[in-house]
Each structure stands twice: as structure tokens, then as C-alpha cells.
Design a protein around this motif. Structure first.
Motif, PDB file in Angstrom:
ATOM      1  N   TYR A   1       0.798   3.983   7.591  1.00  0.00           N
ATOM      2  CA  TYR A   1       1.186   4.849   6.479  1.00  0.00           C
ATOM      3  C   TYR A   1       2.605   4.539   5.998  1.00  0.00           C
ATOM      4  O   TYR A   1       2.892   4.572   4.807  1.00  0.00           O
ATOM      5  N   GLU A   2       3.474   4.223   6.937  1.00  0.00           N
ATOM      6  CA  GLU A   2       4.846   3.895   6.572  1.00  0.00           C
ATOM      7  C   GLU A   2       4.893   2.588   5.783  1.00  0.00           C
ATOM      8  O   GLU A   2       5.629   2.465   4.802  1.00  0.00           O
ATOM      9  N   ASP A   3       4.098   1.601   6.190  1.00  0.00           N
ATOM     10  CA  ASP A   3       4.084   0.314   5.497  1.00  0.00           C
ATOM     11  C   ASP A   3       3.553   0.440   4.066  1.00  0.00           C
ATOM     12  O   ASP A   3       3.935  -0.328   3.182  1.00  0.00           O
ATOM     13  N   LEU A   4       2.683   1.419   3.843  1.00  0.00           N
ATOM     14  CA  LEU A   4       2.084   1.585   2.509  1.00  0.00           C
ATOM     15  C   LEU A   4       2.836   2.592   1.639  1.00  0.00           C
ATOM     16  O   LEU A   4       2.453   2.832   0.489  1.00  0.00           O
ATOM     17  N   ARG A   5       3.918   3.158   2.168  1.00  0.00           N
ATOM     18  CA  ARG A   5       4.672   4.171   1.437  1.00  0.00           C
ATOM     19  C   ARG A   5       5.173   3.695   0.065  1.00  0.00           C
ATOM     20  O   ARG A   5       5.158   4.476  -0.905  1.00  0.00           O
ATOM     21  N   PRO A   6       5.623   2.422  -0.108  1.00  0.00           N
ATOM     22  CA  PRO A   6       6.167   2.008  -1.413  1.00  0.00           C
ATOM     23  C   PRO A   6       5.191   2.159  -2.579  1.00  0.00           C
ATOM     24  O   PRO A   6       5.609   2.220  -3.734  1.00  0.00           O
ATOM     25  N   TRP A   7       3.880   2.224  -2.283  1.00  0.00           N
ATOM     26  CA  TRP A   7       2.884   2.325  -3.364  1.00  0.00           C
ATOM     27  C   TRP A   7       2.244   3.721  -3.412  1.00  0.00           C
ATOM     28  O   TRP A   7       1.220   3.915  -4.072  1.00  0.00           O
ATOM     29  N   ARG A   8       2.855   4.658  -2.726  1.00  0.00           N
ATOM     30  CA  ARG A   8       2.292   6.000  -2.657  1.00  0.00           C
ATOM     31  C   ARG A   8       2.202   6.645  -4.033  1.00  0.00           C
ATOM     32  O   ARG A   8       1.226   7.305  -4.367  1.00  0.00           O
ATOM     33  N   ASP A   9       3.238   6.466  -4.844  1.00  0.00           N
ATOM     34  CA  ASP A   9       3.270   7.118  -6.152  1.00  0.00           C
ATOM     35  C   ASP A   9       2.620   6.275  -7.244  1.00  0.00           C
ATOM     36  O   ASP A   9       2.012   6.808  -8.173  1.00  0.00           O
TER      37      ASP A   9
ATOM     38  N   PRO B   1      10.329  -2.140 -10.615  1.00  0.00           N
ATOM     39  CA  PRO B   1       8.873  -2.331 -10.546  1.00  0.00           C
ATOM     40  C   PRO B   1       8.353  -2.057  -9.142  1.00  0.00           C
ATOM     41  O   PRO B   1       9.125  -2.014  -8.176  1.00  0.00           O
ATOM     42  N   ALA B   2       7.054  -1.875  -9.024  1.00  0.00           N
ATOM     43  CA  ALA B   2       6.446  -1.714  -7.704  1.00  0.00           C
ATOM     44  C   ALA B   2       6.497  -3.063  -6.987  1.00  0.00           C
ATOM     45  O   ALA B   2       6.281  -4.108  -7.598  1.00  0.00           O
ATOM     46  N   PRO B   3       6.781  -3.088  -5.690  1.00  0.00           N
ATOM     47  CA  PRO B   3       6.862  -4.356  -4.963  1.00  0.00           C
ATOM     48  C   PRO B   3       5.486  -4.992  -4.778  1.00  0.00           C
ATOM     49  O   PRO B   3       4.473  -4.292  -4.758  1.00  0.00           O
ATOM     50  N   PRO B   4       5.428  -6.319  -4.632  1.00  0.00           N
ATOM     51  CA  PRO B   4       4.145  -6.991  -4.358  1.00  0.00           C
ATOM     52  C   PRO B   4       3.625  -6.601  -2.979  1.00  0.00           C
ATOM     53  O   PRO B   4       4.377  -6.651  -1.999  1.00  0.00           O
ATOM     54  N   PRO B   5       2.364  -6.188  -2.859  1.00  0.00           N
ATOM     55  CA  PRO B   5       1.807  -5.845  -1.545  1.00  0.00           C
ATOM     56  C   PRO B   5       1.368  -7.112  -0.811  1.00  0.00           C
ATOM     57  O   PRO B   5       0.221  -7.543  -0.917  1.00  0.00           O
ATOM     58  N   LEU B   6       2.268  -7.687  -0.063  1.00  0.00           N
ATOM     59  CA  LEU B   6       2.024  -8.965   0.606  1.00  0.00           C
ATOM     60  C   LEU B   6       1.895  -8.758   2.112  1.00  0.00           C
ATOM     61  O   LEU B   6       2.797  -8.214   2.751  1.00  0.00           O
ATOM     62  N   PHE B   7       0.776  -9.210   2.669  1.00  0.00           N
ATOM     63  CA  PHE B   7       0.547  -9.086   4.109  1.00  0.00           C
ATOM     64  C   PHE B   7       1.097 -10.304   4.844  1.00  0.00           C
ATOM     65  O   PHE B   7       1.046 -11.420   4.334  1.00  0.00           O
ATOM     66  N   ARG B   8       1.628 -10.068   6.042  1.00  0.00           N
ATOM     67  CA  ARG B   8       2.089 -11.154   6.914  1.00  0.00           C
ATOM     68  C   ARG B   8       2.182 -10.630   8.342  1.00  0.00           C
ATOM     69  O   ARG B   8       1.804  -9.491   8.614  1.00  0.00           O
ATOM     70  N   TYR B   9       2.715 -11.445   9.236  1.00  0.00           N
ATOM     71  CA  TYR B   9       2.683 -11.087  10.652  1.00  0.00           C
ATOM     72  C   TYR B   9       3.859 -10.230  11.129  1.00  0.00           C
ATOM     73  O   TYR B   9       3.801  -9.671  12.228  1.00  0.00           O
ATOM     74  N   CYS B  10       4.928 -10.145  10.349  1.00  0.00           N
ATOM     75  CA  CYS B  10       6.067  -9.348  10.799  1.00  0.00           C
ATOM     76  C   CYS B  10       6.868  -8.850   9.603  1.00  0.00           C
ATOM     77  O   CYS B  10       6.671  -9.307   8.470  1.00  0.00           O
ATOM     78  N   GLY B  11       7.774  -7.915   9.859  1.00  0.00           N
ATOM     79  CA  GLY B  11       8.661  -7.383   8.833  1.00  0.00           C
ATOM     80  C   GLY B  11       9.985  -6.997   9.454  1.00  0.00           C
ATOM     81  O   GLY B  11      10.194  -7.166  10.660  1.00  0.00           O
ATOM     82  N   ASP B  12      10.885  -6.480   8.654  1.00  0.00           N
ATOM     83  CA  ASP B  12      12.146  -5.944   9.172  1.00  0.00           C
ATOM     84  C   ASP B  12      12.578  -4.792   8.280  1.00  0.00           C
ATOM     85  O   ASP B  12      11.904  -4.446   7.300  1.00  0.00           O
ATOM     86  N   ASP B  13      13.709  -4.186   8.608  1.00  0.00           N
ATOM     87  CA  ASP B  13      14.147  -2.982   7.897  1.00  0.00           C
ATOM     88  C   ASP B  13      14.621  -3.264   6.472  1.00  0.00           C
ATOM     89  O   ASP B  13      14.826  -2.329   5.700  1.00  0.00           O
ATOM     90  N   ALA B  14      14.806  -4.531   6.130  1.00  0.00           N
ATOM     91  CA  ALA B  14      15.297  -4.869   4.798  1.00  0.00           C
ATOM     92  C   ALA B  14      14.193  -5.361   3.876  1.00  0.00           C
ATOM     93  O   ALA B  14      14.455  -5.748   2.736  1.00  0.00           O
ATOM     94  N   THR B  15      12.938  -5.341   4.357  1.00  0.00           N
ATOM     95  CA  THR B  15      11.831  -5.878   3.561  1.00  0.00           C
ATOM     96  C   THR B  15      10.649  -4.915   3.551  1.00  0.00           C
ATOM     97  O   THR B  15      10.598  -3.963   4.333  1.00  0.00           O
ATOM     98  N   LEU B  16       9.702  -5.197   2.658  1.00  0.00           N
ATOM     99  CA  LEU B  16       8.544  -4.323   2.469  1.00  0.00           C
ATOM    100  C   LEU B  16       7.215  -5.019   2.749  1.00  0.00           C
ATOM    101  O   LEU B  16       6.155  -4.489   2.400  1.00  0.00           O
ATOM    102  N   ASP B  17       7.241  -6.218   3.343  1.00  0.00           N
ATOM    103  CA  ASP B  17       5.996  -6.901   3.685  1.00  0.00           C
ATOM    104  C   ASP B  17       5.153  -6.027   4.605  1.00  0.00           C
ATOM    105  O   ASP B  17       5.685  -5.285   5.448  1.00  0.00           O
ATOM    106  N   ILE B  18       3.836  -6.100   4.456  1.00  0.00           N
ATOM    107  CA  ILE B  18       2.913  -5.269   5.232  1.00  0.00           C
ATOM    108  C   ILE B  18       2.464  -6.061   6.455  1.00  0.00           C
ATOM    109  O   ILE B  18       1.928  -7.157   6.325  1.00  0.00           O
ATOM    110  N   VAL B  19       2.693  -5.509   7.645  1.00  0.00           N
ATOM    111  CA  VAL B  19       2.419  -6.277   8.860  1.00  0.00           C
ATOM    112  C   VAL B  19       0.948  -6.192   9.269  1.00  0.00           C
ATOM    113  O   VAL B  19       0.281  -5.178   9.059  1.00  0.00           O
ATOM    114  N   PHE B  20       0.485  -7.303   9.859  1.00  0.00           N
ATOM    115  CA  PHE B  20      -0.909  -7.487  10.254  1.00  0.00           C
ATOM    116  C   PHE B  20      -0.904  -8.246  11.583  1.00  0.00           C
ATOM    117  O   PHE B  20      -0.010  -9.053  11.828  1.00  0.00           O
TER     118      PHE B  20
END
Length: 722
Positions: A501-509, A592-611
Motif C-alpha cells: 500500500y505504501e509503494d502504491l501511495r503516489p497514485w492514490r489520488d 505529473p504522476a510518477p511512472p509506475p515502474l517495477f524493479r527489485y529494490c527501492g530507497d527513500d528517495a525514489t518511487l520505484d515499486i519493489v517486486f
């Protein structure tokens, strides 16, 4: 100066009266849990461990602690049937717990007065003779005690260090042979010190002979003062061990249960045990579905700017944010007999807001005690239990920088998904409510003996050529549970699932539109589309090694294992290590809304969705098996050598050339001059292009033993890879 501070605090607490025109109404609860059922018992266990840990910080380094810390029960990824031991309701002892009455008759009106000779019992008599009703493990939040005491792990706590804490302390507490002695430096605001000491006296009476000798300094003011930055560096002094009611990430104050657990007479709040029972009765009066469909808050807004900002979210002629916010005038309330501030009568809204004041607020436990959905505005401070609260599980997080829209979304979503909201308020999610449900017996002989049926999924399609079509019978048409015995299947998702839910928060609205998805293909390796349980893939660029293949292979296993359960979707996936969607590029009202890009890791300065990374399904290039098979081998490997018989060093082996921090780690290897207790080895994987002799000549590996094969390099990017 201290008197001025307390005067200001008193003014702030009661308020200036400027906001009295807001009409008083109700007080609502926050979400999914119910607090302390038994004040003394819960708090007492907390204090016992806290005091014991304070006096014996050396235990943090003992062998026993080390072995206990390695127990399989603490694993997150290792899922076994032990998580599903049945909890037998009919095994809860039927005998009611004997209530221990402790009279408030000494050391409170005059702290220099001596308690009666018979005040402290000489022997320990358990609260409930039936030991099966006593929890076998401490509550989850007890683990923070060790974290709070970490700054003194190496230095210990000396007389000098204790004395350094008296600059702001209200009192010094000394316990010797089970008796309490107090030196008061300055009176606290209201009766905070009195009721804090009253709780400690209850501890001593309830557990005679169990509380170790100790000495501590206590500050009864709200905000923490021991700044971490002042005690950093090799030559920095040890910080003062100062106890108080809350802390934050920038301070080292040691948190302790606040005074109101034992009562707050100035605003007519009863001790927690009695009040909790009233709150339970209050919860029963109005079912969640019948409550007012709004988010409720009532309190003193003048103590903090963030609360003043919350007032803007109230309903108006122009906008209804779904919130009902009221200013509390305590002076008028006291004059009217606290008729509008009865906590047990405030569980009548579906949602209840918690927001901090000048620091943390004691109101949090009362809000959480209502079985309404708790909406917690992003907090800065924590008390002794709140660090174990989990977003979405115990509460719904609210943005501090966009409160009104965040509240409106939460209320709208909750009212549109009523059954899920009700499920989120179940008593099982309580942290502070201690009941006998914590001591359901875990019967070893009740573990299902039937072995779990293994589902074999052949690697026979869509892997060598991603455009090849899978056989018609590859995707099952119906869902068949892995194990017909439902008792062996965990009933809840693992704890880390909440981060979805936290990873998907940027597209909530904004939601995710076709345009937003397409914006993610700039660096993606492939696009995945799932329609009616079948997977379709468009490859943009080949990944390094077989990362894309094994990632897709994991998704195919998901579709085969749960036919009809995976919804239609489309996503972009980037198989490179580092995240690229920078948060700062998508901030602001017009961003703009950020691109919903999946990858293997993230950090506190980015919005990539972890998988989950590809290696869960295998990494053939370096001979790593799929996780299921490898985990079994690791378990067997753990059995070969007991912890006590293992090499007494810290071990690491890997490719040091991929990161500066790894190169720095090489300096920690044993040498003729120093043994840091570490054994560090450089691993060079076969098939790469680095010249080992050149590497040795350019980097001082010390005594690091190096494998014979060279490091692996990505031929596509000429960059080093792990």
C-alpha cells in the motif's frame, strides 16, 4: 526558566479560549486495535524488563542472547506450519483473575514521607495461579527496550553518566531491596510526577523481589531533549540516560509509560484499567455501520501548528473533506463537569483522527481503544508502544503535508468498502489490550501430520522465446488450494505485505492511466500484460543474464498456482539494480504522476515499486537454486554445526568492486596490526573480464583470500555486476 516553561505549557494545555466558538461534539477512535486490558500487568512487565535491561546492559553482548537471536522462529521469509498452531478458545482458563488492590496511601502527598513498614510485600504472589493464563512471550513492542538502551551497550552506565541527566530531570528514583526512594529536583506540570511514581509503587508491590536495584533520572516534560548529534563520533561522551514519556528519531531519551495510565485527575481521566472497560462498553453501544460516516477529532489546537492546520479540514459551505473537527476548551469543560469529554461516549464515528500536539499526545491510546478506523497524521514522536504500530494494519496513515485531501480519500474509501473497514477494526489487532487470547496454548501435537502437496510446474513455455505461446492446457481453469487442510495455511498475509500500500501511495489520488503506464517504458526491460489469467509480454531490451526470464517464470507460476485469482493488469518492469524514479521530480501541486515502474529494490528517495527478485526462482549463471529447494538445504546446513561450535567471527564473501562501501569493508579484515573480529573475502565469479593481477595491484586487499576466478562484468554496460 523552568517555571516559565511550565507556565507556558499550562497555558497551552488549557488553551487561550480563542477557539471556543467551535462547537463541542464527540471524540472518535482510530483504527484496528484495542489497548491495555490490564494496566498493571502490561506496564509492569514493560518496566521490569526496562529496569533489568538498564542495570544489565552487558547482557546485550552475551552468548545466550546471541543464540536466542538466531532462533528460526524469528524468520520472516521461512514460512512453516508453526505459524498455524490452533488457538483453542475452550482452553482459556475459566477462573476469573484475582484483582490486586493497591491503596494509594503513601509517598504521594509528601515525597519525603516514609511508607508503612508493611507497604512492600516480602514475597511474590502471581496475579493468577493458573500459569497457563500468563503470556509466554513479551508483547512485540518490548523489543524496543534494547534499542533504547543501545547507546550504553559498550560504555555501560556509570555514576557520572547518571548524574549528567539531572540538568532537566524532575526527580531521581532509586530502588534498593525492593523499596523506592525519590529525590525531587523540581515539581512537574500538574500531577505527572505523582502518578508516574504511583505506577512504580504498584510495580514494587505487585512484584516483590523481582525489580532489581537501580537508579534513574526522570523528566516529566513532553518533548525529548537528548540530541543524538551531540553524542556522535569516537570521542563523544556517553549520552545522559534520561527517562521520559516520548522520543523521536533525533533523540536518545528512554521512553516510559506516561502518567495517565494511572490516572489524570486534572481532566477527569480514570486509570487505564477502569477506563478501558468503559471504552469496551462504549464500543458496544453503536455498531460501526451505524456510526457517523466522518473522521472525528477534538482537542486543543493551539498547542501546535499542525493542529491549527487540521482545523482547515472542517466542513464548510464550500467543501466537505469528510472530517468533523472541534476545539476543546478544558477550562469550560471543567466548569461543566466534563460532560462533553467522556471518553467512553466518543466511539460514535466511523473514523477517528490522531494528530500530535507540542510532542506526542496521550490521546493516542484512547483513540486506538475505540474500534473505529484510526486515521493517524504522520507522527514525529513515539511512546513506548507506538513504534510497533503498523500502517494499514493498526491504522490508516494520513499525510501531514496534505491533510484534508488525505482525510477525504480515507473516509471515501472506507465508506465505499465498509466490510474491509470493519475487518480492519477487529480486536485481534490490538497492541495494548492484554487478554488471555495472548496465551492460547501452542500444541506441538496439533500440527497437521499430512505433508503439503507439492505442485510441479514444468518450465516449458515462454522462457526461451518470450513471444512463443504457451500450450492451451498450461493455464488451469480452476483454483485448487495447495493443501486441502486449511489449518496448515496462514490466515493472514506476512507482515511485510503492508508495504504494498505504501509503494502504491503516489497514485492514490490520480489512479494509473494508460498515459502514466507508458511513461515508464523509458528504462523498462519488458511490459507484462495479464488478461483472463494469461500472460503476454513485450520485450524492449534484454536484461542482464536471465533476470527477465526468471522474473517472468515466477509470474507464470503465480498464474498456474492461483488460476482465476490474479486480476487483469499491465505493468512495466526494469531488471536493473538501482531505482530511477526520483521522488523530488514529482513533488508539488502541478507535478505529473510518477511512472509506475517495477524493479527489485527501492530507497527513500525514489518511487520505484519493489517486486521479488529473480533469484527466488533460480540464478543458473552462478549455480543458485530456486528459493524453496535452497531453503531446505540451508536448514540442513544450519544443523551441521551448532552456534557454539561455529567460528567466532563475522564473515562476508562477495564482489567488493561493485561499491565503495564494500571496498571499505575490506579494511576490516584481520591483519598483523589489528583483528576486528571479521573475516572478509573477495569473490570473483567465473566468466568476467577483470584481470585479477591488475585488480590486486590497484587495490590493497590486505590478508583477504581471493578466489581464483575473475569478477563478472555486464557485457552490455561494461559495468561491474554482483
Amino acid at each position: 526558566m523552568r517555571e516559565n516553561t511550565q507556565g507556558i505549557q499550562r497555558f497551552i494545555f488549557y488553551g487561550s479560549g480563542f477557539y471556543r466558538h467551535f462547537t463541542d461534539t464527540i471524540w472518535l477512535p482510530l483504527i484496528s486495535w484495542k489497548p491495555p486490558s490490564s494496566t498493571s500487568r502490561l506496564i509492569i512487565f514493560f518496566v521490569i524488563i526496562l529496569f533489568g535491561a538498564l542495570i544489565s546492559t552487558r547482557l546485550l553482548d552475551t552468548t545466550v542472547t546471541s543464540i536466542a537471536g538466531n532462533s528460526p522462529e524469528k524468520s520472516i521469509l521461512t514460512t512453516t506450519k508453526t505459524h498455524s498452531y490452533p488457538h483453542k478458545i475452550d482452553e482459556i482458563p475459566k477462573k476469573p483473575r484475582k484483582k490486586i488492590e493497591i491503596p494509594l496511601n503513601c509517598s504521594l502527598g509528601n515525597l519525603r514521607r516514609t511508607c508503612p513498614a508493611d507497604y512492600y510485600p516480602s514475597k511474590f504472589h502471581p496475579e493468577d495461579p493458573d500459569s497457563s493464563s500468563t503470556p509466554s512471550t513479551c508483547p512485540d513492542y518490548f523489543r524496543w527496550i534494547y534499542e533504547d538502551l543501545r547507546p550504553w551497550r559498550d560504555t555501560g552506565i556509570t555514576r557520572e553518566i547518571v548524574e549528567s541527566a539531572n540538568r532537566t530531570a524532575n526527580f531521581r528514583l532509586v530502588i534498593v531491596n525492593g523499596r523506592a526512594y525519590v529525590e525531587t529536583f523540581q515539581k512537574s506540570f500538574q500531577s505527572r510526577d505523582v502518578f508516574t511514581l504511583w505506577g512504580i509503587l504498584q510495580l514494587l508491590r505487585r512484584y516483590p523481589g523481582k525489580v532489581p536495584d537501580l537508579e534513574l533520572m526522570f523528566d516529566c516534560v513532553d518533548w525529548p531533549v537528548i540530541r543524538t548529534k551531540s553524542y556522535r563520533g569516537p570521542n563523544a561522551p556517553a549520552p545522559p540516560p534520561l527517562f521520559r514519556y516520548c522520543g523521536d528519531d533525533a533523540t536518545l531519551d528512554i521512553v516510559f509509560p506516561d502518567w495517565s495510565f494511572w490516572g489524570w485527575p486534572e481532566i477527569n481521566i480514570k486509570p487505564w484499567g477502569a477506563l478501558l472497560e468503559e471504552l469496551k462498553e462504549g464500543n458496544k453501544r453503536t455498531k460501526w455501520m451505524d456510526r457517523e460516516p466522518y473522521a472525528y477529532w477534538k482537542g486543543n489546537p493551539t498547542v501546535a501548528e499542525t493542529r491549527m492546520d487540521l482545523l482547515k479540514c472542517n466542513v464548510s459551505d464550500k467543501e466537505d473533506w469528510g472530517a468533523r473537527v472541534y476545539a476543546q476548551d478544558w477550562i469550560r469543560e471543567s466548569q461543566q463537569g466534563y460532560k462533553q469529554s467522556d471518553l467512553a461516549s466518543q466511539c460514535i464515528h466511523r473514523y477517528k483522527i490522531y494528530i500530535e500536539g507540542s510532542a506526542w499526545s496521550v490521546s493516542e491510546k484512547y483513540i486506538l481503544a475505540c474500534d473505529s478506523v484510526s486515521l493517524i497524521v504522520k507522527p514525529r514522536y513515539y511512546d513506548f508502544f507506538t513504534r510497533s504500530l503498523m500502517p494499514v494494519h493498526h491504522y490508516w496513515p494520513i499525510r501531514d503535508d496534505d491533510k484534508c485531501r488525505s482525510l477525504k480519500f480515507a473516509v471515501k474509501w472506507g465508506n465505499s468498502h465498509k466490510q474491509k473497514s470493519i475487518a480492519g477494526n477487529s480486536p485481534e489487532k490490538s497492541i495494548l489490550t492484554t487478554t488471555k487470547t495472548h496465551s492460547y496454548p501452542h500444541k506441538i501435537d496439533e500440527i497437521p501430520k499430512k505433508p503439503r502437496k507439492k505442485i510441479e510446474i514444468p518450465l516449458n513455455c515462454s522462457l526461451g522465446n518470450l513471444r512463443r505461446t504457451c500450450p492451451a492446457d498450461y493455464y488451469p481453469s480452476k483454483f485448487h488450494p495447495e493443501d486441502p487442510d486449511s489449518s496448515s495455511t496462514p490466515s493472514t498475509c506476512p507482515d511485510y505485505f503492508r508495504w504494498i500500500y505504501e509503494d502504491l501511495r503516489p497514485w492514490r489520488d490520480t489512479g494509473i492511466t494508460r498515459e502514466i503506464v507508458e511513461s515508464a517504458n523509458r528504462t523498462a526491460n519488458f511490459r507484462l500484460v495479464i488478461v483472463n489469467g494469461r500472460a503476454y509480454v513485450e520485450t524492449f531490451q534484454k536484461s542482464f543474464q536471465s533476470r527477465d526470464v526468471f522474473t517472468l517464470w515466477g509470474i507464470l507460476q503465480l498464474l498456474r498456482r492461483y488460476p482465476g485469482k490474479v486480476p487483469d493488469l499491465e505493468l512495466m518492469f526494469d531488471c536493473v539494480d538501482w531505482p530511477v524514479i526520483r521522488t523530488k521530480s514529482y513533488r508539488g501541486p502541478n507535478a505529473p504522476a510518477p511512472p509506475p515502474l517495477f524493479r527489485y529494490c527501492g530507497d527513500d528517495a525514489t518511487l520505484d515499486i519493489v517486486f521479488p527478485d529473480w533469484s527466488f526462482w533460480g540464478w543458473p549463471e552462478i549455480n543458485i537454486k530456486p528459493w524453496g529447494a535452497l531453503l531446505e538445504e540451508l536448514k540442513e546446513g544450519n544443523k551441521r554445526t551448532k552456534w557454539m561450535d561455529r567460528e567466532p567471527y563475522a564473515y562476508w564473501k562477495g564482489n567488493p568492486t561493485v561499491a565503495e562501501t564494500r571496498m571499505d569493508l575490506l579494511k576490516c579484515n584481520v591483519s598483523d596490526k589489528e583483528d576486528w573480529g571479521a573475516r572478509v573475502y573477495a569473490q570473483f565469479w567465473k566468466g568476467g573480464f577483470i584481470n585479477l593481477d591488475q585488480f590486486r595491484s590497484s587495490v590493497d586487499l590486505g590478508t583477504s583470500r581471493v578466489a581464483k576466478s575473475p569478477s563478472l562484468i555486464d557485457p552490455h554496460t561494461s559495468g561491474l555486476r554482483k
